[in-house]
Design an enzyme around this catalytic site. Structure first.
Site, mmCIF file in Angstrom:
data_model
loop_
_atom_site.group_PDB
_atom_site.id
_atom_site.type_symbol
_atom_site.label_atom_id
_atom_site.label_comp_id
_atom_site.label_asym_id
_atom_site.label_seq_id
_atom_site.Cartn_x
_atom_site.Cartn_y
_atom_site.Cartn_z
ATOM 1 N N ASN A 144 2.463 1.484 4.240
ATOM 2 C CA ASN A 144 2.711 0.219 4.919
ATOM 3 C C ASN A 144 2.388 0.280 6.413
ATOM 4 O O ASN A 144 3.075 -0.320 7.234
ATOM 5 C CB ASN A 144 4.161 -0.239 4.684
ATOM 6 N N CYS B 161 -1.382 0.586 7.289
ATOM 7 C CA CYS B 161 -2.806 0.229 7.425
ATOM 8 C C CYS B 161 -3.153 -1.023 6.612
ATOM 9 O O CYS B 161 -3.286 -2.108 7.155
ATOM 10 C CB CYS B 161 -3.716 1.381 7.001
ATOM 11 N N ARG B 162 -3.287 -0.848 5.317
ATOM 12 C CA ARG B 162 -3.805 -1.934 4.481
ATOM 13 C C ARG B 162 -2.837 -3.091 4.274
ATOM 14 O O ARG B 162 -3.214 -4.253 4.459
ATOM 15 C CB ARG B 162 -4.254 -1.371 3.129
ATOM 16 N N SER B 163 -1.602 -2.798 3.880
ATOM 17 C CA SER B 163 -0.695 -3.920 3.583
ATOM 18 C C SER B 163 -0.280 -4.714 4.822
ATOM 19 O O SER B 163 -0.219 -5.945 4.744
ATOM 20 C CB SER B 163 0.506 -3.469 2.747
ATOM 21 N N ASP C 128 -8.487 3.000 1.311
ATOM 22 C CA ASP C 128 -7.569 3.503 2.334
ATOM 23 C C ASP C 128 -8.367 4.058 3.514
ATOM 24 O O ASP C 128 -9.130 5.001 3.355
ATOM 25 C CB ASP C 128 -6.686 4.599 1.730
ATOM 26 N N CYS D 60 0.876 -1.174 0.000
ATOM 27 C CA CYS D 60 0.000 0.000 0.000
ATOM 28 C C CYS D 60 0.914 1.225 0.000
ATOM 29 O O CYS D 60 2.089 1.123 -0.313
ATOM 30 C CB CYS D 60 -0.987 -0.002 1.170
#
Length: 164
Positions: free
Chosen positions: A14, A16-18, A128, A11
């Protein structure tokens, strides 16, 4: 040791999402008993948070579903990642484009959006959550869990293993 297959989740920062995707996929891989065959990591296209732990909100919402992100630390995508990983999963179109710009042409086939592995109808990207409320972090988990289940099946086929 030959891991058989390796996946990198990407993301922007690095945090939140990934890392959420990394934590969820690690959990699924452990449940399937494949932790010795599949290498998993995450990184960001930007260097905003290098060395930082995942966002507190990501950790909190992940923990409510039984995922532990506490030991993860943000890093930026490196040129070597395009060599080292068999599959590089971007969370959205923007990060996919940034990866495509940085990726040597011979490795472009490794680049995918994570949501390509999710059931149809969930959307094309993992949204996001950074600037939004609590609901955004739950939505990330919903998307990531669905996509990672499909991703595990994909990897099992690549390793020529029966689905678990």
């Amino acid at each position: 040791m030959d891991h058989g297959f390796s996946v990198l989740f990407v993301c922007m920062g690095n945090i939140c999402r990934s890392p959420t995707a990394e934590g969820v996929f690690r959990h699924l891989v452990r449940q399937a008993g494949l932790q010795d065959r599949i290498r998993i990591d995450s990184a960001g296209t930007h260097d905003y948070h290098v060395g930082a732990p995942p966002d507190e909100r990501s950790c909190h919402h992940a923990s409510l579903r039984g995922y532990d992100l506490a030991d993860l630390r943000a890093r930026q995508v490196k040129a070597l990642d395009f060599e080292r990983f068999d599959l590089i999963c971007a969370m959205d179109w923007e990060n996919l484009e940034l990866l495509e710009d940085a990726c040597p042409p011979r490795h472009r086939a490794k680049l995918k959006r994570l949501m390509e592995f999710a059931p149809q109808g969930l959307g094309e990207v993992v949204p996001d959550p950074y600037y939004g409320g609590e609901h955004g972090f739950e939505q990330v988990l919903d998307h990531v869990e669905a996509a990672c289940a499909g991703l595990l099946q994909h990897v099992q086929r690549k390793l020529d293993l029966p689905p678990v």
